[in-house]
Design a protein around this motif. Structure first.
Motif, PDB file in Angstrom:
ATOM      1  N   LEU A 132       0.837  -1.206   0.000  1.00 45.09           N
ATOM      2  CA  LEU A 132       0.000   0.000   0.000  1.00 45.09           C
ATOM      3  C   LEU A 132       0.868   1.250   0.000  1.00 45.09           C
ATOM      4  CD1 LEU A 132      -2.680   1.484   0.099  1.00 45.09           C
ATOM      5  CD2 LEU A 132      -2.647   1.210   2.592  1.00 45.09           C
ATOM      6  N   THR A 133       1.897   1.261   0.818  1.00 50.84           N
ATOM      7  CA  THR A 133       2.813   2.401   0.869  1.00 50.84           C
ATOM      8  C   THR A 133       3.417   2.663  -0.508  1.00 50.84           C
ATOM      9  OG1 THR A 133       3.352   1.943   3.173  1.00 50.84           O
ATOM     10  CG2 THR A 133       4.920   3.284   1.953  1.00 50.84           C
ATOM     11  N   GLY A 134       3.885   1.626  -1.158  1.00 53.16           N
ATOM     12  CA  GLY A 134       4.475   1.760  -2.487  1.00 53.16           C
ATOM     13  C   GLY A 134       3.482   2.246  -3.524  1.00 53.16           C
ATOM     14  N   ASP A 135       2.242   1.749  -3.451  1.00 51.10           N
ATOM     15  CA  ASP A 135       1.231   2.170  -4.421  1.00 51.10           C
ATOM     16  C   ASP A 135       0.868   3.647  -4.258  1.00 51.10           C
ATOM     17  OD1 ASP A 135       1.172  -0.299  -5.604  1.00 51.10           O
ATOM     18  OD2 ASP A 135      -0.718  -0.933  -4.692  1.00 51.10           O
TER      19      ASP A 135
ATOM     20  N   PHE B 259      -6.023  -4.960  -9.864  1.00 53.42           N
ATOM     21  CA  PHE B 259      -6.179  -4.511  -8.492  1.00 53.42           C
ATOM     22  C   PHE B 259      -5.240  -5.276  -7.588  1.00 53.42           C
ATOM     23  CE2 PHE B 259      -9.267  -7.794  -9.446  1.00 53.42           C
ATOM     24  CZ  PHE B 259      -9.020  -8.727  -8.469  1.00 53.42           C
ATOM     25  N   ARG B 260      -5.121  -4.791  -6.370  1.00 52.54           N
ATOM     26  CA  ARG B 260      -4.336  -5.482  -5.337  1.00 52.54           C
ATOM     27  C   ARG B 260      -5.313  -6.169  -4.400  1.00 52.54           C
ATOM     28  NH1 ARG B 260       0.648  -4.916  -7.326  1.00 52.54           N
ATOM     29  NH2 ARG B 260       1.476  -2.821  -7.193  1.00 52.54           N
ATOM     30  N   GLU B 261      -5.177  -7.447  -4.265  1.00 54.55           N
ATOM     31  CA  GLU B 261      -6.046  -8.195  -3.374  1.00 54.55           C
ATOM     32  C   GLU B 261      -5.373  -8.360  -2.024  1.00 54.55           C
ATOM     33  OE1 GLU B 261      -9.059 -11.820  -4.166  1.00 54.55           O
ATOM     34  OE2 GLU B 261      -7.528 -11.460  -5.676  1.00 54.55           O
ATOM     35  N   ILE B 262      -6.145  -8.180  -0.970  1.00 54.15           N
ATOM     36  CA  ILE B 262      -5.628  -8.346   0.381  1.00 54.15           C
ATOM     37  C   ILE B 262      -5.738  -9.819   0.742  1.00 54.15           C
ATOM     38  CG2 ILE B 262      -5.991  -7.723   2.802  1.00 54.15           C
ATOM     39  CD1 ILE B 262      -7.122  -5.041   1.680  1.00 54.15           C
ATOM     40  N   GLU B 263      -4.685 -10.358   1.296  1.00 45.35           N
ATOM     41  CA  GLU B 263      -4.691 -11.775   1.670  1.00 45.35           C
ATOM     42  C   GLU B 263      -5.870 -12.081   2.573  1.00 45.35           C
ATOM     43  OE1 GLU B 263      -1.447 -14.100   3.070  1.00 45.35           O
ATOM     44  OE2 GLU B 263      -0.019 -12.786   2.069  1.00 45.35           O
ATOM     45  N   PRO B 264      -6.511 -13.230   2.375  1.00 47.12           N
ATOM     46  CA  PRO B 264      -7.689 -13.564   3.186  1.00 47.12           C
ATOM     47  C   PRO B 264      -7.406 -13.645   4.693  1.00 47.12           C
ATOM     48  CG  PRO B 264      -7.470 -15.075   1.335  1.00 47.12           C
ATOM     49  CD  PRO B 264      -6.255 -14.215   1.352  1.00 47.12           C
ATOM     50  N   THR B 265      -6.161 -13.895   5.071  1.00 49.03           N
ATOM     51  CA  THR B 265      -5.843 -14.002   6.503  1.00 49.03           C
ATOM     52  C   THR B 265      -5.627 -12.644   7.151  1.00 49.03           C
ATOM     53  OG1 THR B 265      -3.489 -14.229   6.019  1.00 49.03           O
ATOM     54  CG2 THR B 265      -4.788 -16.268   6.201  1.00 49.03           C
ATOM     55  N   ILE B 266      -5.682 -11.578   6.365  1.00 48.93           N
ATOM     56  CA  ILE B 266      -5.408 -10.234   6.884  1.00 48.93           C
ATOM     57  C   ILE B 266      -6.705  -9.429   6.949  1.00 48.93           C
ATOM     58  CG2 ILE B 266      -4.227  -8.053   6.428  1.00 48.93           C
ATOM     59  CD1 ILE B 266      -1.965  -9.650   5.200  1.00 48.93           C
ATOM     60  N   GLU B 267      -6.931  -8.820   8.089  1.00 48.83           N
ATOM     61  CA  GLU B 267      -8.073  -7.909   8.265  1.00 48.83           C
ATOM     62  C   GLU B 267      -7.597  -6.492   7.980  1.00 48.83           C
ATOM     63  OE1 GLU B 267      -9.874  -8.116  12.154  1.00 48.83           O
ATOM     64  OE2 GLU B 267      -9.343 -10.238  12.285  1.00 48.83           O
ATOM     65  N   LEU B 268      -8.418  -5.736   7.263  1.00 52.00           N
ATOM     66  CA  LEU B 268      -8.103  -4.341   6.985  1.00 52.00           C
ATOM     67  C   LEU B 268      -9.175  -3.478   7.626  1.00 52.00           C
ATOM     68  CD1 LEU B 268      -6.539  -2.093   5.522  1.00 52.00           C
ATOM     69  CD2 LEU B 268      -7.933  -2.563   3.504  1.00 52.00           C
ATOM     70  N   SER B 269      -8.738  -2.480   8.385  1.00 54.63           N
ATOM     71  CA  SER B 269      -9.675  -1.529   8.976  1.00 54.63           C
ATOM     72  C   SER B 269      -9.144  -0.124   8.744  1.00 54.63           C
ATOM     73  CB  SER B 269      -9.857  -1.791  10.470  1.00 54.63           C
ATOM     74  OG  SER B 269      -8.634  -1.620  11.152  1.00 54.63           O
TER      75      SER B 269
ATOM     76  N   ILE C 195      -5.915  12.790   7.605  1.00 56.31           N
ATOM     77  CA  ILE C 195      -5.094  11.588   7.746  1.00 56.31           C
ATOM     78  C   ILE C 195      -6.001  10.371   7.624  1.00 56.31           C
ATOM     79  CG2 ILE C 195      -3.655  10.232   9.299  1.00 56.31           C
ATOM     80  CD1 ILE C 195      -2.635  12.836  10.463  1.00 56.31           C
ATOM     81  N   THR C 196      -5.690   9.523   6.690  1.00 51.28           N
ATOM     82  CA  THR C 196      -6.405   8.266   6.517  1.00 51.28           C
ATOM     83  C   THR C 196      -5.494   7.165   7.026  1.00 51.28           C
ATOM     84  OG1 THR C 196      -7.592   9.088   4.586  1.00 51.28           O
ATOM     85  CG2 THR C 196      -7.446   6.700   4.846  1.00 51.28           C
ATOM     86  N   THR C 197      -5.977   6.403   7.974  1.00 52.45           N
ATOM     87  CA  THR C 197      -5.175   5.344   8.574  1.00 52.45           C
ATOM     88  C   THR C 197      -5.724   3.994   8.155  1.00 52.45           C
ATOM     89  OG1 THR C 197      -4.649   6.717  10.472  1.00 52.45           O
ATOM     90  CG2 THR C 197      -4.392   4.348  10.756  1.00 52.45           C
ATOM     91  N   ALA C 198      -4.866   3.182   7.584  1.00 55.08           N
ATOM     92  CA  ALA C 198      -5.226   1.804   7.233  1.00 55.08           C
ATOM     93  C   ALA C 198      -4.450   0.884   8.168  1.00 55.08           C
ATOM     94  CB  ALA C 198      -4.858   1.509   5.789  1.00 55.08           C
ATOM     95  N   LYS C 199      -5.164  -0.027   8.820  1.00 55.55           N
ATOM     96  CA  LYS C 199      -4.517  -0.984   9.724  1.00 55.55           C
ATOM     97  C   LYS C 199      -4.681  -2.386   9.162  1.00 55.55           C
ATOM     98  CE  LYS C 199      -4.653   1.264  14.172  1.00 55.55           C
ATOM     99  NZ  LYS C 199      -5.065   1.182  15.558  1.00 55.55           N
TER     100      LYS C 199
END
Length: 195
Positions: free
Chosen positions: A45-48, A121-131, A161-165
């Motif tokens: 995400l940082t790189g994108d 697109f970039r898919e988030i790994e299923p084991t990772i939660e994004l909030s 500021i948008t924070t992605a966790k």
């Protein structure tokens, strides 16, 4: 007659005890891989974000970052004239769409907005939660002057500021995106792993 040395049973008992102690002291492979997955997703995400900002400034063409409503993927796109050619200047109002919902923005096949990353697109790994904090963000637009705004116009307000966790098991990584495009990453790893 007195024997010197240890019997095979005694040696096996000591080996079992040592193995149990070593396995309890070493970190689990699951924690290690959770840490690596979260760090990789945050770095992507940082790189994108950095790439989109750089492209917008270099080409003088609006770019945008859009997260899907279900928080399972994101896409980085550039504005075009519909035939694949980059379109400089402000985005036509007819191409901005509904600003209250994410579904209109997240169209992988929209001819006016074309992906600039490998794959659609970039898919988030299923084991990772994004909030997100404060909430799931609306699209983030990258202006040609380098600022990140809430709409693709020069009068668009800079984003807060948008924070992605990203979280997977005990591992967590936070990526902050600001209106200047600066990104800070903070990593929290499983304390037992020794990071």
């Amino acid at each position: 007659m007195k024997r010197s040395g240890y019997s095979i049973i005694e040696l096996l008992a000591v080996a079992v005890i040592v193995a149990a102690l070593v396995s309890a002291a070493l970190p689990s492979p699951d924690a290690f891989f959770s840490n690596q997955r979260v760090a990789a997703q945050g770095a992507t995400l940082t790189g994108d974000v950095r790439y989109a900002r750089s492209c917008a400034m270099e080409t003088q063409v609006y770019h945008r970052l859009v997260f899907s409503g279900d928080k399972t993927k994101w896409i980085v796109q550039r504005y075009s004239d519909g035939s694949g050619n980059e379109k400089t200047g402000e985005v036509d109002s007819s191409d901005i769409g509904n600003t209250t919902g994410l579904s209109h923005y997240y169209e992988e096949t929209n001819v006016k907005w074309q992906s600039v990353i490998d794959g659609a697109f970039r898919e988030i790994e299923p084991t990772i939660e994004l909030s997100f904090a404060p909430t799931t963000p609306r699209p983030i637009f990258f202006r040609p002057d380098g600022f990140l705004a809430d709409s693709p116009t020069f009068t668009g307000a800079p984003i807060g500021i948008t924070t992605a966790k990203f979280k997977s098991g005990p591992a967590e990584m936070q990526v902050d995106v600001t209106s200047a495009g600066a990104i800070e990453s903070v990593e929290w790893f499983d304390e037992n792993y020794g990071y």
